[in-house]
Motif scaffolding. Structure first.
Motif, PDB file in Angstrom:
ATOM      1  N   GLY A 372      10.911  -1.037 -18.855  1.00 62.55           N
ATOM      2  CA  GLY A 372      11.999  -0.181 -18.407  1.00 62.55           C
ATOM      3  C   GLY A 372      13.133  -1.009 -17.823  1.00 62.55           C
ATOM      4  O   GLY A 372      13.154  -2.236 -17.913  1.00 62.55           O
ATOM      5  N   ASP A 373      14.098  -0.321 -17.211  1.00 58.17           N
ATOM      6  CA  ASP A 373      15.188  -1.004 -16.530  1.00 58.17           C
ATOM      7  C   ASP A 373      14.613  -1.733 -15.322  1.00 58.17           C
ATOM      8  O   ASP A 373      14.075  -1.104 -14.414  1.00 58.17           O
ATOM      9  CB  ASP A 373      16.241   0.021 -16.099  1.00 58.17           C
ATOM     10  N   VAL A 374      14.735  -3.057 -15.282  1.00 58.04           N
ATOM     11  CA  VAL A 374      14.089  -3.842 -14.235  1.00 58.04           C
ATOM     12  C   VAL A 374      14.647  -3.496 -12.858  1.00 58.04           C
ATOM     13  O   VAL A 374      13.906  -3.495 -11.857  1.00 58.04           O
ATOM     14  CB  VAL A 374      14.249  -5.357 -14.523  1.00 58.04           C
ATOM     15  N   TYR A 375      15.931  -3.169 -12.775  1.00 59.47           N
ATOM     16  CA  TYR A 375      16.536  -2.837 -11.486  1.00 59.47           C
ATOM     17  C   TYR A 375      16.003  -1.496 -10.974  1.00 59.47           C
ATOM     18  O   TYR A 375      15.665  -1.359  -9.787  1.00 59.47           O
ATOM     19  CB  TYR A 375      18.058  -2.789 -11.619  1.00 59.47           C
ATOM     20  N   LEU A 376      15.926  -0.505 -11.852  1.00 59.06           N
ATOM     21  CA  LEU A 376      15.389   0.792 -11.463  1.00 59.06           C
ATOM     22  C   LEU A 376      13.903   0.687 -11.134  1.00 59.06           C
ATOM     23  O   LEU A 376      13.431   1.279 -10.152  1.00 59.06           O
ATOM     24  CB  LEU A 376      15.607   1.803 -12.594  1.00 59.06           C
ATOM     25  N   SER A 377      13.167  -0.076 -11.945  1.00 60.33           N
ATOM     26  CA  SER A 377      11.733  -0.242 -11.703  1.00 60.33           C
ATOM     27  C   SER A 377      11.482  -0.887 -10.348  1.00 60.33           C
ATOM     28  O   SER A 377      10.539  -0.516  -9.635  1.00 60.33           O
ATOM     29  CB  SER A 377      11.105  -1.096 -12.806  1.00 60.33           C
ATOM     30  N   PHE A 378      12.328  -1.829  -9.980  1.00 57.45           N
ATOM     31  CA  PHE A 378      12.169  -2.494  -8.688  1.00 57.45           C
ATOM     32  C   PHE A 378      12.427  -1.524  -7.546  1.00 57.45           C
ATOM     33  O   PHE A 378      11.713  -1.538  -6.530  1.00 57.45           O
ATOM     34  CB  PHE A 378      13.127  -3.683  -8.608  1.00 57.45           C
ATOM     35  N   CYS A 379      13.415  -0.673  -7.687  1.00 54.80           N
ATOM     36  CA  CYS A 379      13.678   0.358  -6.666  1.00 54.80           C
ATOM     37  C   CYS A 379      12.516   1.340  -6.569  1.00 54.80           C
ATOM     38  O   CYS A 379      12.115   1.742  -5.470  1.00 54.80           O
ATOM     39  CB  CYS A 379      14.970   1.097  -6.986  1.00 54.80           C
ATOM     40  N   LEU A 380      11.985   1.740  -7.712  1.00 51.96           N
ATOM     41  CA  LEU A 380      10.834   2.646  -7.707  1.00 51.96           C
ATOM     42  C   LEU A 380       9.641   2.010  -7.011  1.00 51.96           C
ATOM     43  O   LEU A 380       8.848   2.692  -6.353  1.00 51.96           O
ATOM     44  CB  LEU A 380      10.466   3.024  -9.148  1.00 51.96           C
ATOM     45  N   SER A 381       9.524   0.694  -7.151  1.00 53.66           N
ATOM     46  CA  SER A 381       8.457  -0.024  -6.469  1.00 53.66           C
ATOM     47  C   SER A 381       8.593   0.105  -4.958  1.00 53.66           C
ATOM     48  O   SER A 381       7.603   0.274  -4.236  1.00 53.66           O
ATOM     49  CB  SER A 381       8.477  -1.498  -6.882  1.00 53.66           C
ATOM     50  N   GLY A 382       9.831   0.044  -4.469  1.00 52.51           N
ATOM     51  CA  GLY A 382      10.069   0.252  -3.041  1.00 52.51           C
ATOM     52  C   GLY A 382       9.749   1.667  -2.617  1.00 52.51           C
ATOM     53  O   GLY A 382       9.185   1.895  -1.541  1.00 52.51           O
ATOM     54  N   GLY A 383      10.096   2.642  -3.472  1.00 57.96           N
ATOM     55  CA  GLY A 383       9.758   4.033  -3.166  1.00 57.96           C
ATOM     56  C   GLY A 383       8.264   4.248  -3.092  1.00 57.96           C
ATOM     57  O   GLY A 383       7.765   5.009  -2.244  1.00 57.96           O
ATOM     58  N   ALA A 384       7.518   3.569  -3.972  1.00 58.12           N
ATOM     59  CA  ALA A 384       6.054   3.667  -3.953  1.00 58.12           C
ATOM     60  C   ALA A 384       5.503   3.121  -2.642  1.00 58.12           C
ATOM     61  O   ALA A 384       4.526   3.657  -2.082  1.00 58.12           O
ATOM     62  CB  ALA A 384       5.458   2.910  -5.138  1.00 58.12           C
ATOM     63  N   GLU A 385       6.126   2.069  -2.115  1.00 57.97           N
ATOM     64  CA  GLU A 385       5.667   1.498  -0.848  1.00 57.97           C
ATOM     65  C   GLU A 385       5.907   2.462   0.307  1.00 57.97           C
ATOM     66  O   GLU A 385       5.043   2.648   1.171  1.00 57.97           O
ATOM     67  CB  GLU A 385       6.374   0.168  -0.594  1.00 57.97           C
ATOM     68  N   LYS A 436       1.050   0.253  -7.758  1.00 61.06           N
ATOM     69  CA  LYS A 436       1.743  -0.367  -6.623  1.00 61.06           C
ATOM     70  C   LYS A 436       1.569   0.479  -5.366  1.00 61.06           C
ATOM     71  O   LYS A 436       1.336  -0.056  -4.266  1.00 61.06           O
ATOM     72  CB  LYS A 436       3.226  -0.515  -6.970  1.00 61.06           C
ATOM     73  N   PHE A 437       1.692   1.790  -5.508  1.00 62.47           N
ATOM     74  CA  PHE A 437       1.474   2.691  -4.379  1.00 62.47           C
ATOM     75  C   PHE A 437       0.067   2.524  -3.813  1.00 62.47           C
ATOM     76  O   PHE A 437      -0.135   2.404  -2.594  1.00 62.47           O
ATOM     77  CB  PHE A 437       1.691   4.143  -4.842  1.00 62.47           C
ATOM     78  N   ALA A 438      -0.920   2.473  -4.695  1.00 59.40           N
ATOM     79  CA  ALA A 438      -2.315   2.417  -4.264  1.00 59.40           C
ATOM     80  C   ALA A 438      -2.646   1.082  -3.595  1.00 59.40           C
ATOM     81  O   ALA A 438      -3.308   1.054  -2.545  1.00 59.40           O
ATOM     82  CB  ALA A 438      -3.233   2.658  -5.459  1.00 59.40           C
ATOM     83  N   ILE A 439      -2.196  -0.036  -4.170  1.00 60.46           N
ATOM     84  CA  ILE A 439      -2.545  -1.335  -3.591  1.00 60.46           C
ATOM     85  C   ILE A 439      -1.823  -1.546  -2.267  1.00 60.46           C
ATOM     86  O   ILE A 439      -2.362  -2.195  -1.351  1.00 60.46           O
ATOM     87  CB  ILE A 439      -2.236  -2.483  -4.590  1.00 60.46           C
ATOM     88  N   THR A 440      -0.609  -1.016  -2.116  1.00 65.51           N
ATOM     89  CA  THR A 440       0.095  -1.126  -0.843  1.00 65.51           C
ATOM     90  C   THR A 440      -0.620  -0.317   0.236  1.00 65.51           C
ATOM     91  O   THR A 440      -0.770  -0.775   1.377  1.00 65.51           O
ATOM     92  CB  THR A 440       1.546  -0.641  -0.981  1.00 65.51           C
ATOM     93  N   ALA A 441      -1.080   0.876  -0.119  1.00 66.46           N
ATOM     94  CA  ALA A 441      -1.815   1.699   0.841  1.00 66.46           C
ATOM     95  C   ALA A 441      -3.114   1.016   1.260  1.00 66.46           C
ATOM     96  O   ALA A 441      -3.457   0.965   2.445  1.00 66.46           O
ATOM     97  CB  ALA A 441      -2.103   3.069   0.241  1.00 66.46           C
ATOM     98  N   SER A 442      -3.847   0.480   0.296  1.00 69.30           N
ATOM     99  CA  SER A 442      -5.112  -0.171   0.627  1.00 69.30           C
ATOM    100  C   SER A 442      -4.880  -1.435   1.453  1.00 69.30           C
ATOM    101  O   SER A 442      -5.669  -1.757   2.351  1.00 69.30           O
ATOM    102  CB  SER A 442      -5.888  -0.509  -0.647  1.00 69.30           C
TER     103      SER A 442
END
Length: 533
Positions: A372-385, A436-442
């Protein structure tokens, strides 16, 4: 009255604590941006072999546009793989062959050679990268990942060196030194003339960055009451989430990878006012028997927080850790090594910390390969955190540490495996963000869980061992990502299997929900027993 009582009496969330937190937050933000810069400064877009004799040919005789002419040159000069994909590291030997002749002739019988004249790069995703400037492709394709591992080696060195220095010389001076050195060395790394100097500087930057994060976190937890420590610790994680939103935005608007590193490094110099507004930890001063200096800092804390504390309060404050001597700690360490239960707990947590960091950095640094769009994917990664931080605390309170950590590790493992089966693009990005959401939570849960399992005299030391294991995971993760060249699914198989195994090993640990933190080895062993009253 002990020091915790003092902080409770002078204000749990006073202005002194808040302003100190602001500086520590900025330091942590700068460190998190440095950790993930590699995604953008060493991003690898499409590339193909350069054919120098065709560079000035505009395809006038074909009546095509410039973009179509560029693509025509590529297709004519580049052989196909067995999967009918254009090669990135080979070309036909077209010496002495002009473009018009190549169009009319069947060039597939020409010899195939390497890219002896360099490469062309597609700048539609990354406008400027060190990968392009230093030709880190083909035979050198693994160097960017190696550079990230070198940076993580700096993390490991920083956790050992600066943690020890902070215990010896104090939190204040080491925090300032690490922050200014991280900023200064970061600026110098942006000016690196070659990859060797860059790698050496990134090693030093990594050490300073982690030193500033570690010492800042310790200082922050030592100037608040017990009631505020959990909130302070979790709140600092939001600096990392903010970095996931801020970094891609900067990468979008800053055209040069060198300037991106420089701007990210300048964040550290926001701590300059902290030279006058941050103070040494009174808790550390008391452990060093520097009572007058501790009294001076405590008076400042009370004044800034607007608290009216009697004069005799300062002379009565003591640190409960004063009574711990080296002989007692050595005896407790020996008892730990003789206890099968404690050895099992330590080994289980060491592996868990390794896996948490291994999978976390693997998913974070592998964002550009999701399609996907690497910039958007990176932002989504922050949202998952951000979402993971909101979920993990109520999960721990309701279901306990063991079941919550295990659930999120299993979820991360299945999500990593799911990315293998998902097509490139939005679907794979979505599945990866679940991981990413799951590993950050754990990771957040394991951090709290570890502090609740180890006894008080060994808590810092054992969590330090776990932190070293996490640093090793961060070193290995970028190297594992290189294996996708041999087999695209291999990195995710490694992340998935290790996460599932870690989820199983959580069950050998005791549940700590509702139990008080152990102060002795025996109390740690007794955590296996039913809930204490």
């Amino acid at each position: 009255m002990n020091i915790d009582d003092f902080f409770t009496k002078t204000g749990t969330y006073g202005w002194f604590q808040k302003r100190t937190y602001i500086f520590i937050f900025l330091v942590t933000l700068g460190g998190c941006m440095q950790a993930f810069l590699q995604v953008f400064v060493a991003g690898q877009g499409d590339h193909w072999c350069r054919v120098s004799q065709w560079e000035n040919d505009t395809c006038d005789f074909t009546n095509v546009s410039q973009s179509e002419c560029r693509e025509l040159k590529r297709r004519l000069s580049t052989p196909l793989t067995n999967d009918d994909v254009l090669q990135s590291c080979q070309k036909y030997n077209l010496t002495g062959v002009d473009l018009e002749t190549a169009i009319e002739d069947n060039i597939t019988h020409y010899d195939v050679i390497g890219c002896d004249e360099g490469w062309y790069f597609d700048n539609s995703v990354f406008r400027s990268t060190m990968t392009e400037d230093w030709n880190l492709v083909c035979d050198n394709f693994g160097i960017p990942n190696l550079l990230q591992s070198i940076y993580m080696v700096g993390y490991l060195a920083g956790s050992v060196v600066y943690g020890s220095l902070a215990d010896r010389f104090g939190r204040y001076y080491i925090l300032l030194f690490c922050s200014f050195s991280a900023g200064g060395l970061g600026v110098l790394s942006a000016l690196s003339p070659n990859v060797y100097i860059y790698g050496a500087l990134r090693l030093l930057v990594g050490a300073s960055v982690y030193g500033s994060i570690l010492v800042g976190f310790v200082l922050g937890t030592e100037i608040v009451s017990p009631k505020a420590r959990v909130l302070f610790g979790v709140a600092l994680w939001y600096a990392e989430a903010l970095a996931f939103f801020l970094l891609p935005g900067l990468a979008r608007i800053i055209p040069s990878w060198r300037w991106l590193i420089m701007v990210s490094s300048l964040v550290y110099f926001a701590i300059i006012p902290g030279v006058w507004l941050i103070y040494e930890s009174p808790r550390w001063l008391l452990t060093k028997k520097r009572t007058q200096a501790a009294e001076s800092v405590m008076r400042t804390i009370a004044r800034v927080n607007g608290s009216d504390v009697a004069v005799e309060t300062y002379t009565d404050v003591k640190n409960d850790d004063d009574e711990d001597d080296d002989d007692r700690k050595a005896a407790i360490i020996f008892d730990l090594l003789r206890s099968p239960v404690m050895e099992k707990n330590l080994l289980g947590l060491l592996f868990n910390w390794f896996v948490q960091s291994f999978v976390y950095y693997g998913l974070s640094l592998g964002t550009s390969s999701l399609g996907g769009d690497v910039y958007l994917s990176f932002c989504l990664s922050g949202g998952a955190e951000v979402l993971s931080f909101l979920v993990c605390i109520p999960a721990m309170n309701k279901f306990g540490r063991k079941w919550s950590a295990s659930f999120f590790l299993f979820l991360a493992g299945f999500a990593c495996f799911g990315t293998i089966l998902s097509p490139l693009g939005p679907i794979r990005v979505t599945v990866a963000m679940i991981g990413k959401f799951a590993i950050t939570a754990s990771f957040t849960i394991i951090y709290v869980y570890s502090a609740e399992i180890f006894p008080t005299p060994l808590r810092i030391m054992c969590v330090g061992f776990c932190s070293v294991a996490a640093r090793v995971g961060g070193i290995v993760a970028p190297l594992i990502l290189v294996l996708e060249r041999a087999w695209p699914s291999l990195p995710m198989i490694c992340f998935s299997s290790s996460s599932l195994l870690a989820g199983c090993l959580v069950f050998i640990l005791p549940e700590t929900k509702g139990k008080r933190m152990p102060d002795t080895i025996q109390e740690s062993i007794d955590l296996k027993k039913p809930l204490q009253v």
